[in-house]
Design a protein around this motif. Structure first.
Motif, PDB file in Angstrom:
ATOM      1  N   TYR A 226       0.849  -1.192   0.000  1.00  0.00           N
ATOM      2  CA  TYR A 226       0.000   0.000   0.000  1.00  0.00           C
ATOM      3  C   TYR A 226       0.883   1.241   0.000  1.00  0.00           C
ATOM      4  CZ  TYR A 226      -2.663   3.703   2.347  1.00  0.00           C
ATOM      5  OH  TYR A 226      -3.219   4.903   2.700  1.00  0.00           O
ATOM      6  N   GLU A 293     -14.656  -4.227  -0.822  1.00  0.00           N
ATOM      7  CA  GLU A 293     -13.559  -5.182  -0.976  1.00  0.00           C
ATOM      8  C   GLU A 293     -13.351  -5.525  -2.445  1.00  0.00           C
ATOM      9  OE1 GLU A 293     -12.186  -9.656   0.574  1.00  0.00           O
ATOM     10  OE2 GLU A 293     -14.084  -8.777   1.252  1.00  0.00           O
ATOM     11  N   GLY A 312      -9.368  -9.016   0.265  1.00  0.00           N
ATOM     12  CA  GLY A 312      -9.235  -8.349   1.560  1.00  0.00           C
ATOM     13  C   GLY A 312      -8.790  -6.908   1.441  1.00  0.00           C
ATOM     14  N   ASP A 313      -8.551  -6.421   0.209  1.00  0.00           N
ATOM     15  CA  ASP A 313      -8.127  -5.037  -0.004  1.00  0.00           C
ATOM     16  C   ASP A 313      -9.341  -4.136  -0.176  1.00  0.00           C
ATOM     17  OD1 ASP A 313      -5.402  -5.527   0.131  1.00  0.00           O
ATOM     18  OD2 ASP A 313      -5.257  -5.995  -2.003  1.00  0.00           O
ATOM     19  N   ARG A 337      -6.609  -2.483   4.123  1.00  0.00           N
ATOM     20  CA  ARG A 337      -7.314  -3.748   4.238  1.00  0.00           C
ATOM     21  C   ARG A 337      -8.709  -3.538   4.799  1.00  0.00           C
ATOM     22  NH1 ARG A 337      -5.485  -7.923   1.670  1.00  0.00           N
ATOM     23  NH2 ARG A 337      -5.949  -9.423   3.325  1.00  0.00           N
ATOM     24  N   TRP A 455       0.004  -6.769  12.405  1.00  0.00           N
ATOM     25  CA  TRP A 455      -0.359  -6.400  11.045  1.00  0.00           C
ATOM     26  C   TRP A 455       0.854  -5.755  10.405  1.00  0.00           C
ATOM     27  CZ3 TRP A 455      -4.577  -8.548   9.366  1.00  0.00           C
ATOM     28  CH2 TRP A 455      -5.537  -8.941  10.325  1.00  0.00           C
ATOM     29  N   ARG A 457       3.114  -4.285   6.904  1.00  0.00           N
ATOM     30  CA  ARG A 457       3.079  -3.660   5.588  1.00  0.00           C
ATOM     31  C   ARG A 457       4.479  -3.680   5.011  1.00  0.00           C
ATOM     32  NH1 ARG A 457      -1.195  -3.510   2.425  1.00  0.00           N
ATOM     33  NH2 ARG A 457      -3.008  -2.666   3.447  1.00  0.00           N
TER      34      ARG A 457
END
Length: 457
Positions: A226, A293, A312-313, A337, A455, A457
């Motif tokens: 992202y 989504e 899931g994005d 997400r 989580w 990234r």
């Protein structure tokens, strides 16, 4: 109608691939093609894939003529692949040229295994050849800071696509030494860089345009993560170049869509992928302009077709035409997400993208980690947010001050602090020698429960 921004070259490529009549691609012709391909994919999967043959057997004979005909089909979920990856194969394992194993961030679930035939990989190379034509010309050089040490890895596929349009692609791999990386850029005179967002930010903030990278960089394409707008702006400011975002995932065949020169969203390889945006709770489609989504169906995948795969994005289709004038749909930049935020004591949810946008605008910041923990002195009624910053050596004190101000102005944090549900600990900083970049993915960790959530990234 004329456009000051060139039409994305992906449009003419899609037009040629689907053999549509007329001088220009039309939305109607593309939709007809996509529905026919969805039908072929569904029939093929129900016949050859053990997973679809068993789990979707009631949909044998289903007719797909319009997008609405897809809406009663089930979704394919990541856990379906995790549980039985070989069940998705529609060819023999002897025909598989590349297997990619993906670990899932934020969970302890089994990894996913994604399979590609030579024909599947050729589709990706062909896409890169046409998509990159918007950014570089024959005779130029592109430095690729993506994995490329294995056959058919993403760096090699990009390089092969560039070679087809007369551009030299140099696969450098992910950045481990920024000084060495910038020396390579300078020595090759690269006109374009392709890399992981935080790593390109690190290069830009430790080696500005007047130093090692030289004066030739016109564009940087960020991929595999992202991209906060604040990060893109920081790279543009440091190097005086334009930054474009590529959105894709391994399940899509690595490549999905890329921004055109209008820099307002992605144009997709719509001859190979059909995209939907759904409400993640109900599973129903949303209107253009509404976030939801991202779901996709492969249209040309031979080895491992996927039907209505939930990514899931979170993103949305723009209801407005792109400034470049293409008829291709425009997916606005991914918003993060659909899950992955941390619920606070007042019921609000703090997400990693919120922290990204606030923090990556801080001068001298290279990366950060964040964690939530309970306040033992207050019987766990208050959450504590702790943030550690990785900065350039000359910006440690100012970055810490500015970052705290930025974080304190995030709406979710303001509300939680006003409600007495959150406190912000003093920010810590770390600056490391140039050769030890700390180029790990940023993390947002929940330490409040016995089962830790991380989580990345």
């Amino acid at each position: 109608m004329t456009h000051s921004i060139p039409i994305s070259p992906i449009e003419s490529w899609v037009h040629k691939k689907i053999s549509a009549p007329g001088a220009r691609l039309t939305r109607e012709a593309l939709t007809r093609y996509q529905m026919a391909r969805v039908q072929e994919t569904l029939d093929h999967a129900l016949e050859r894939s053990p997973f679809y043959k068993k789990a979707w057997r009631t949909f044998a004979g289903k007719k797909i003529k319009a997008p609405s005909d897809l809406h009663d089909l089930p979704f394919t979920k990541p856990e379906d692949i995790q549980n039985a990856p070989l069940g998705f194969l529609t060819v023999s394992q002897d025909e598989i040229a590349r297997v990619v194993t993906l670990n899932t961030s934020g969970t302890t679930a089994a990894p996913k295994r994604i399979f590609f035939t030579e024909e599947d990989l050729e589709l990706t190379v062909d896409y890169f050849a046409h998509a990159m034509a918007d950014f570089v010309s024959a005779g130029e050089t592109v430095t690729i800071f993506m994995p490329g040490d294995k056959p058919h890895s993403i760096g090699q596929l990009i390089r092969d696509g560039l070679n087809r349009i007369g551009v030299e692609g140099i696969v450098a791999g992910p950045v481990s030494d920024p000084h060495k990386a910038c020396g390579l850029i300078a020595n090759t005179g690269a006109a374009c860089l392709i890399g992981i967002p935080t790593q390109m930010l690190h290069l830009a903030r430790t080696h500005r345009k007047s130093a090692a990278p030289g004066q030739n960089i016109r564009s940087v394409i960020l991929s595999a993560d992202y991209v906060p707008r604040s990060m893109a702006q920081a790279i543009e400011s440091a190097w005086g170049c334009r930054v474009f975002d590529h959105y894709g995932m391994t399940e899509m065949g690595y490549a999905g869509g890329v921004a055109c020169r209008g820099e307002c969203g992605y144009h997709f390889r719509e001859a190979d992928l059909y995209l939907e945006i759904i409400d993640p709770a109900s599973g129903r489609p949303v209107n253009d302009g509404e976030p939801g989504e991202v779901v996709f169906t492969t249209l040309t995948r031979k080895g491992m077709p996927l039907i209505r795969y939930r990514t899931g994005d979170k993103a949305r289709f723009s209801p407005h035409p792109c400034p470049c004038g293409t008829v291709l749909r425009r997916l606005d930049p991914v918003l993060g997400r659909t899950t992955g935020g941390m619920s606070l004591k007042n019921g609000s949810v703090l997400t990693l993208p919120e922290l990204d946008e606030a923090l990556f605008s801080v001068p001298g910041l290279l990366n950060f980690t964040a964690e939530l923990s309970g306040d033992s002195e207050n019987k766990g009624e208050t959450d504590i947010l702790r943030i550690s910053l990785l900065t350039v050596p000359t910006a440690t004190a100012t970055a810490r001050y500015t970052a705290r101000q930025q974080v304190a102005h995030i709406d979710t944090i303001i509300r939680a602090m006003d409600d007495g549900a959150l406190s912000l600990a003093e920010l810590s900083t770390d600056c490391r020698p140039r050769g030890t970049t700390g180029m790990v993915k940023r993390t947002f960790t929940d330490n409040r429960s016995p089962r830790q959530q991380i989580w990345k990234r």
